[in-house]
Design a protein around this motif. Sequence first.
Motif, PDB file in Angstrom:
ATOM      1  N   VAL A  18      24.250  69.580  41.682  1.00 30.21           N
ATOM      2  CA  VAL A  18      25.058  70.838  41.706  1.00 30.21           C
ATOM      3  C   VAL A  18      26.612  70.287  41.945  1.00 30.21           C
ATOM      4  CG1 VAL A  18      25.684  72.616  43.644  1.00 30.21           C
ATOM      5  CG2 VAL A  18      23.241  71.610  43.268  1.00 30.21           C
ATOM      6  N   ASN A  19      27.406  71.032  41.149  1.00 28.27           N
ATOM      7  CA  ASN A  19      28.819  70.405  40.926  1.00 28.27           C
ATOM      8  C   ASN A  19      29.052  68.887  40.847  1.00 28.27           C
ATOM      9  OD1 ASN A  19      29.762  73.011  41.602  1.00 28.27           O
ATOM     10  ND2 ASN A  19      29.914  72.824  43.750  1.00 28.27           N
ATOM     11  N   PRO A  20      28.685  68.347  39.685  1.00 29.03           N
ATOM     12  CA  PRO A  20      28.597  67.072  39.379  1.00 29.03           C
ATOM     13  C   PRO A  20      29.893  66.431  39.689  1.00 29.03           C
ATOM     14  CG  PRO A  20      28.541  68.363  37.487  1.00 29.03           C
ATOM     15  CD  PRO A  20      28.378  69.200  38.467  1.00 29.03           C
ATOM     16  N   ALA A  21      29.926  65.173  40.031  1.00 28.27           N
ATOM     17  CA  ALA A  21      31.012  64.279  40.420  1.00 28.27           C
ATOM     18  C   ALA A  21      31.443  63.590  39.005  1.00 28.27           C
ATOM     19  CB  ALA A  21      30.814  63.451  41.320  1.00 28.27           C
ATOM     20  N   LYS A  22      31.544  64.042  37.824  1.00 24.83           N
ATOM     21  CA  LYS A  22      31.562  63.367  36.504  1.00 24.83           C
ATOM     22  C   LYS A  22      31.838  64.477  35.575  1.00 24.83           C
ATOM     23  CE  LYS A  22      26.725  63.421  35.127  1.00 24.83           C
ATOM     24  NZ  LYS A  22      25.718  62.587  34.353  1.00 24.83           N
ATOM     25  N   THR A  23      32.092  64.294  34.472  1.00 28.49           N
ATOM     26  CA  THR A  23      32.240  64.889  32.894  1.00 28.49           C
ATOM     27  C   THR A  23      31.150  64.267  32.029  1.00 28.49           C
ATOM     28  OG1 THR A  23      33.435  66.456  31.644  1.00 28.49           O
ATOM     29  CG2 THR A  23      34.501  64.464  32.125  1.00 28.49           C
ATOM     30  N   CYS A  24      31.476  64.592  30.928  1.00 25.67           N
ATOM     31  CA  CYS A  24      30.573  64.167  29.752  1.00 25.67           C
ATOM     32  C   CYS A  24      31.164  62.918  28.959  1.00 25.67           C
ATOM     33  CB  CYS A  24      30.244  65.164  28.772  1.00 25.67           C
ATOM     34  SG  CYS A  24      31.428  66.186  28.033  1.00 25.67           S
ATOM     35  N   GLN A  25      30.458  62.253  28.278  1.00 26.14           N
ATOM     36  CA  GLN A  25      30.761  60.922  27.466  1.00 26.14           C
ATOM     37  C   GLN A  25      31.866  61.195  26.547  1.00 26.14           C
ATOM     38  OE1 GLN A  25      28.558  57.721  25.721  1.00 26.14           O
ATOM     39  NE2 GLN A  25      26.527  58.553  27.163  1.00 26.14           N
ATOM     40  N   PRO A  26      31.810  62.335  25.717  1.00 25.48           N
ATOM     41  CA  PRO A  26      33.037  62.518  24.765  1.00 25.48           C
ATOM     42  C   PRO A  26      34.285  62.700  25.374  1.00 25.48           C
ATOM     43  CG  PRO A  26      30.948  63.966  24.107  1.00 25.48           C
ATOM     44  CD  PRO A  26      30.817  63.346  25.571  1.00 25.48           C
ATOM     45  N   VAL A  27      34.448  63.114  26.300  1.00 29.62           N
ATOM     46  CA  VAL A  27      35.683  63.352  27.127  1.00 29.62           C
ATOM     47  C   VAL A  27      36.375  61.841  27.260  1.00 29.62           C
ATOM     48  CG1 VAL A  27      37.056  63.902  29.051  1.00 29.62           C
ATOM     49  CG2 VAL A  27      35.305  65.280  28.186  1.00 29.62           C
ATOM     50  N   GLY A  28      35.533  60.900  27.752  1.00 30.61           N
ATOM     51  CA  GLY A  28      36.041  59.343  27.873  1.00 30.61           C
ATOM     52  C   GLY A  28      36.253  58.816  26.415  1.00 30.61           C
ATOM     53  N   ALA A  29      35.511  59.071  25.379  1.00 34.58           N
ATOM     54  CA  ALA A  29      35.642  58.432  24.037  1.00 34.58           C
ATOM     55  C   ALA A  29      36.976  58.974  23.629  1.00 34.58           C
ATOM     56  CB  ALA A  29      34.379  59.020  23.146  1.00 34.58           C
ATOM     57  N   MET A  30      37.259  60.496  23.730  1.00 32.11           N
ATOM     58  CA  MET A  30      38.604  61.016  23.289  1.00 32.11           C
ATOM     59  C   MET A  30      39.663  60.163  23.959  1.00 32.11           C
ATOM     60  SD  MET A  30      39.479  65.031  22.937  1.00 32.11           S
ATOM     61  CE  MET A  30      38.051  65.246  21.726  1.00 32.11           C
ATOM     62  N   TYR A  31      39.589  60.097  25.164  1.00 33.53           N
ATOM     63  CA  TYR A  31      40.485  59.174  25.908  1.00 33.53           C
ATOM     64  C   TYR A  31      40.935  57.832  25.490  1.00 33.53           C
ATOM     65  CZ  TYR A  31      43.774  57.756  29.522  1.00 33.53           C
ATOM     66  OH  TYR A  31      44.787  57.165  30.422  1.00 33.53           O
ATOM     67  N   VAL A 135      37.511  54.311   9.626  1.00 35.50           N
ATOM     68  CA  VAL A 135      36.927  55.286  10.549  1.00 35.50           C
ATOM     69  C   VAL A 135      35.911  54.493  11.375  1.00 35.50           C
ATOM     70  CG1 VAL A 135      35.108  57.153  10.531  1.00 35.50           C
ATOM     71  CG2 VAL A 135      36.899  56.901   8.793  1.00 35.50           C
ATOM     72  N   VAL A 136      35.943  54.690  12.801  1.00 39.14           N
ATOM     73  CA  VAL A 136      35.311  54.135  13.625  1.00 39.14           C
ATOM     74  C   VAL A 136      34.244  54.985  14.418  1.00 39.14           C
ATOM     75  CG1 VAL A 136      35.199  52.494  15.646  1.00 39.14           C
ATOM     76  CG2 VAL A 136      37.117  52.355  14.177  1.00 39.14           C
ATOM     77  N   GLN A 137      33.248  54.625  14.770  1.00 37.09           N
ATOM     78  CA  GLN A 137      32.387  55.602  15.348  1.00 37.09           C
ATOM     79  C   GLN A 137      31.517  55.114  16.574  1.00 37.09           C
ATOM     80  OE1 GLN A 137      31.685  54.197  12.317  1.00 37.09           O
ATOM     81  NE2 GLN A 137      29.672  52.891  12.743  1.00 37.09           N
ATOM     82  N   ALA A 138      31.205  56.089  17.479  1.00 40.29           N
ATOM     83  CA  ALA A 138      30.552  55.403  18.552  1.00 40.29           C
ATOM     84  C   ALA A 138      29.607  56.670  19.278  1.00 40.29           C
ATOM     85  CB  ALA A 138      31.561  55.335  19.826  1.00 40.29           C
ATOM     86  N   ALA A 139      28.461  56.426  19.537  1.00 38.68           N
ATOM     87  CA  ALA A 139      27.351  57.268  20.072  1.00 38.68           C
ATOM     88  C   ALA A 139      27.643  57.741  21.579  1.00 38.68           C
ATOM     89  CB  ALA A 139      25.954  56.724  19.790  1.00 38.68           C
ATOM     90  N   THR A 140      27.979  59.026  21.660  1.00 39.76           N
ATOM     91  CA  THR A 140      28.392  59.413  22.706  1.00 39.76           C
ATOM     92  C   THR A 140      27.669  60.589  23.591  1.00 39.76           C
ATOM     93  OG1 THR A 140      30.128  60.552  22.212  1.00 39.76           O
ATOM     94  CG2 THR A 140      30.543  58.235  23.131  1.00 39.76           C
ATOM     95  N   PRO A 141      26.061  60.426  23.592  1.00 41.19           N
ATOM     96  CA  PRO A 141      25.464  61.812  24.154  1.00 41.19           C
ATOM     97  C   PRO A 141      25.962  62.264  25.321  1.00 41.19           C
ATOM     98  CG  PRO A 141      24.081  59.788  24.263  1.00 41.19           C
ATOM     99  CD  PRO A 141      25.334  59.299  23.554  1.00 41.19           C
TER     100      PRO A 141
END
Length: 460
Positions: A18-31, A135-141
């Motif tokens: 309920v109301n997680p204290a985090k967000t998802c992986q791709p946001v971090g990869a983008m930053y 082109v660099v890639q990372a798996a971020t499910p």
Amino acid sequence: MLLRHTTKDVRERNALTVNPAKTCQPVGAMYAALGVHGCLPHSHGSQGCCSYHRSALTRHYKEPVMAATSSFTEGSSVFGGQANLLQAIETIFAVYEPEIIAVHSTCLSETIGDDLNQIVIKARDEGKVPFGKYVVQAATPSYVGSHVTGYANMLEAFVKYFAEKTDEKRRQINLLSGWVEPADMRELKRIMKVMKVKSVLLPDTSDVLDAPMTGKFEMYPKGGTTIAEMVSMGDSMQSLGLGEWATEKAAISLDNTCRVPFEITDIPVGIKATDRFIQALAKAGRVSVPEQISEERGRLIDAITDMHQYLYGKRVAVYGDPDNIIPLIEFLVDMDMKPVYIVSGTPGRRFEERMAEILSKRVPEAKYKNGPQADMFLMHQWIKENPVDLLIGNTYGKYIARDENIPFVRMGFPIIDRIGHSYFSTLGYMGGLRIVEKILSVLMDKQDATCLEEKFELVM
């Protein structure tokens, strides 16, 4: 009225968050990708995913965040997104001319089983990647870990792809930064300059997400770690990772591929964590600690000593990313405050071990938890059980702070209802002064607003 029906009766939950204290992986990869010069992040998934990742960062940094997407349709979701990504790579290099495309996956592309590595190799083989471009890639499910996990995965992808070992050792160190603000990265560079340590900072979002307004649009601002700097990391004397969750994977990769030894230390928040960072930096760079750094430490201690009566014994609730809140908790304890409730949505077995090391003797009553069920609902329940004097965390804590009338200091990601976090550092001794000032301001504002008339003091 938003949260006033929260019960103080805590029940064990195994599945519900309920109301997680985090967000998802791709946001971090983008930053992380935005901290590399000339790099365009690319979200391999739907347009909606990319829009969310961009808006989350734009709202926090108040800067336009550029990113591309594979724009999955129903057909891509069934038959795979290879055709979309191949076309995207060709179009992006032709139209937007980045030096690097940093591709990260999403829930959808991971669930259907797209192989990013195979698709990128195919793009190169078919000539869709121009000479001198990458082109660099990372798996971020998104359904595993958190935004910190995604940041770590993309950081590892960069060092794996670019770092090269030659026969010529460089008198420099690799400084792998955890998820901190552009102002914090600028402060790290200032400290290294004062200490005369030559280094490569990766990533570096200063002059990217705090770029000045010049009246001219720049798709790729002047900041960010360059390709040449990343290549040179394989010949550095040592790597220094700031934050176990965000940087350990990249540091291990550099050690495995280029035999660059590493040390992981905490992000330098407060006194002890900054002490450890300065000593590690001096050792890795083979320099002595200059007087200027010692003087900055003294000013921080002087400020804490002067205002100790307003800090002593205050009960504090803290939430956020483990790399950031572990040294913060240690700093609060050093100031004789009592961090009694701590949650982090990012999983990792070392979290509770570190909390026990810091709190077991000084604040034995403290409650702490991390992982999916360590959420804002649990934090609010604990506060309902026994109130606190101060709440520290990102913007999402403002509802609890309002409902419970608690002084609130905004730290972490995201902060979307205030500015300043991307311009004023909270790292090092000088950043510690800012943290102390922010804490004292809200505590003393509360005291002024609630004290009896005869206790309303001009001088505090």
